[in-house]
Enzyme design. Structure first.
Site, PDB file in Angstrom:
ATOM      1  N   HIS A  17      75.518 188.859   9.689  1.00 47.32           N
ATOM      2  CA  HIS A  17      76.964 188.661   9.865  1.00 47.32           C
ATOM      3  C   HIS A  17      77.522 187.744   8.767  1.00 47.32           C
ATOM      4  CE1 HIS A  17      76.086 189.291  14.408  1.00 47.32           C
ATOM      5  NE2 HIS A  17      76.744 190.352  14.014  1.00 47.32           N
ATOM      6  N   LYS A  41      80.156 192.648  30.328  1.00 53.47           N
ATOM      7  CA  LYS A  41      78.939 192.500  29.540  1.00 53.47           C
ATOM      8  C   LYS A  41      78.241 191.176  29.848  1.00 53.47           C
ATOM      9  CE  LYS A  41      77.990 193.893  24.782  1.00 53.47           C
ATOM     10  NZ  LYS A  41      78.589 194.135  23.470  1.00 53.47           N
ATOM     11  N   ARG A  90      74.616 199.108   8.961  1.00 55.37           N
ATOM     12  CA  ARG A  90      73.210 198.873   8.652  1.00 55.37           C
ATOM     13  C   ARG A  90      72.438 200.166   8.449  1.00 55.37           C
ATOM     14  NH1 ARG A  90      72.668 195.139  13.798  1.00 55.37           N
ATOM     15  NH2 ARG A  90      74.278 196.662  14.308  1.00 55.37           N
ATOM     16  N   SER A 128      71.659 191.168  16.610  1.00 54.50           N
ATOM     17  CA  SER A 128      71.708 190.112  17.620  1.00 54.50           C
ATOM     18  C   SER A 128      70.768 190.441  18.779  1.00 54.50           C
ATOM     19  CB  SER A 128      73.137 189.926  18.132  1.00 54.50           C
ATOM     20  OG  SER A 128      73.963 189.454  17.097  1.00 54.50           O
TER      21      SER A 128
HETATM   22  P1  ADP Z   1      79.212 194.413  18.510  1.00 52.41           P
HETATM   23  O1  ADP Z   1      78.880 194.017  19.904  1.00 52.41           O
HETATM   24  O2  ADP Z   1      80.655 194.729  18.283  1.00 52.41           O
HETATM   25  O3  ADP Z   1      78.270 195.428  17.863  1.00 52.41           O
HETATM   26  P2  ADP Z   1      77.878 192.488  16.828  1.00 52.41           P
HETATM   27  O4  ADP Z   1      78.070 191.018  16.894  1.00 52.41           O
HETATM   28  O5  ADP Z   1      76.532 193.019  17.207  1.00 52.41           O
HETATM   29  O6  ADP Z   1      79.017 193.070  17.723  1.00 52.41           O
HETATM   30  O7  ADP Z   1      78.224 193.049  15.384  1.00 52.41           O
HETATM   31  C1  ADP Z   1      79.486 192.862  14.793  1.00 52.41           C
HETATM   32  C2  ADP Z   1      79.545 193.586  13.450  1.00 52.41           C
HETATM   33  O8  ADP Z   1      78.585 193.060  12.567  1.00 52.41           O
HETATM   34  C3  ADP Z   1      79.273 195.084  13.503  1.00 52.41           C
HETATM   35  O9  ADP Z   1      80.139 195.747  12.606  1.00 52.41           O
HETATM   36  C4  ADP Z   1      77.870 195.213  13.027  1.00 52.41           C
HETATM   37  O10 ADP Z   1      77.639 196.471  12.406  1.00 52.41           O
HETATM   38  C5  ADP Z   1      77.817 194.102  12.015  1.00 52.41           C
HETATM   39  N1  ADP Z   1      76.454 193.625  11.828  1.00 52.41           N
HETATM   40  C6  ADP Z   1      75.579 193.239  12.784  1.00 52.41           C
HETATM   41  N2  ADP Z   1      74.399 192.883  12.256  1.00 52.41           N
HETATM   42  C7  ADP Z   1      74.527 193.035  10.905  1.00 52.41           C
HETATM   43  C8  ADP Z   1      73.648 192.870   9.783  1.00 52.41           C
HETATM   44  N3  ADP Z   1      72.388 192.471   9.966  1.00 52.41           N
HETATM   45  N4  ADP Z   1      74.123 193.131   8.555  1.00 52.41           N
HETATM   46  C9  ADP Z   1      75.390 193.568   8.383  1.00 52.41           C
HETATM   47  N5  ADP Z   1      76.261 193.768   9.383  1.00 52.41           N
HETATM   48  C10 ADP Z   1      75.845 193.513  10.633  1.00 52.41           C
END
Ligand code: ADP
Length: 156
Positions: A17, A41, A90, A128
């Site tokens: 992120h 959630k 990703r 995550s």
């Molecule tokens: P959500 O519950 O909306 O998926 P996340 O917090 O998991 O929320 O992810 C938010 C955003 O960050 C999404 O667009 C996801 O694709 C992106 N993201 C998550 N992990 C990575 C990563 N390792 N590298 C790049 N982008 C990421």
């Protein structure tokens, strides 16, 4: 002013992120990293903990702000004057999911544009979900979590 909202659960925020936000800084005047609250959630970290972690990580970045919202992301964007959404890709399954959401948001959000950045190879395996499993299993989270919050995460 070009304002982008980067919406997510950030449960917790990962190095993936952070890299995405850092790479988007030159593209926008302001980026709001916003925690979407979904009452259905179950999260590992409370909303306050997630907000606090985001504040810590982006404390030195003037263009990066931290926010939270409930309901439709596009409504939050409107309220914040943001015409852009930022999302990361990703792999192909991210693409399939994000494509639909982005097309819907374009319609219901009065032509709001989603800007996608492809994750760096060294971060594309980080999610995550995986990080939560490592935390629960008391594994080493250092490779995945920004340094500023490694101490907080270990308190769980
Ligand atoms: P959500 O519950 O909306 O998926 P996340 O917090 O998991 O929320 O992810 C938010 C955003 O960050 C999404 O667009 C996801 O694709 C992106 N993201 C998550 N992990 C990575 C990563 N390792 N590298 C790049 N982008 C990421």
């Amino acid at each position: 002013m070009k304002i982008a909202v980067f919406p997510g659960s950030f449960d917790p925020i990962t190095k993936g992120h952070v890299d995405l936000v850092n790479r988007a800084i030159p593209l926008f005047d302001k980026i709001i990293v916003a925690v979407g609250v979904n009452s259905q959630k179950k999260y590992l970290f409370s909303l306050d903990q997630r907000l606090e972690m985001l504040e810590k990580v982006f404390a030195d970045d003037d263009t990066v702000h931290v926010g939270q919202f409930e309901g439709l992301t596009v409504n939050y964007c409107k309220a914040e004057g943001a015409r852009y959404l930022l999302r990361g890709l990703r792999n192909a399954s991210d693409f399939d999911y994000e494509k639909t959401i982005s097309q819907l948001n374009h319609i219901i959000g009065d032509e709001i544009e989603t800007v996608f950045l492809i994750s760096k190879p060294e971060y594309s395996h980080i999610s995550s979900t995986i990080v939560r499993e490592i935390i629960k299993g008391k594994g080493n989270i250092e490779p995945f979590i920004p340094e500023e919050i490694q101490g907080d995460v270990n308190l769980i």
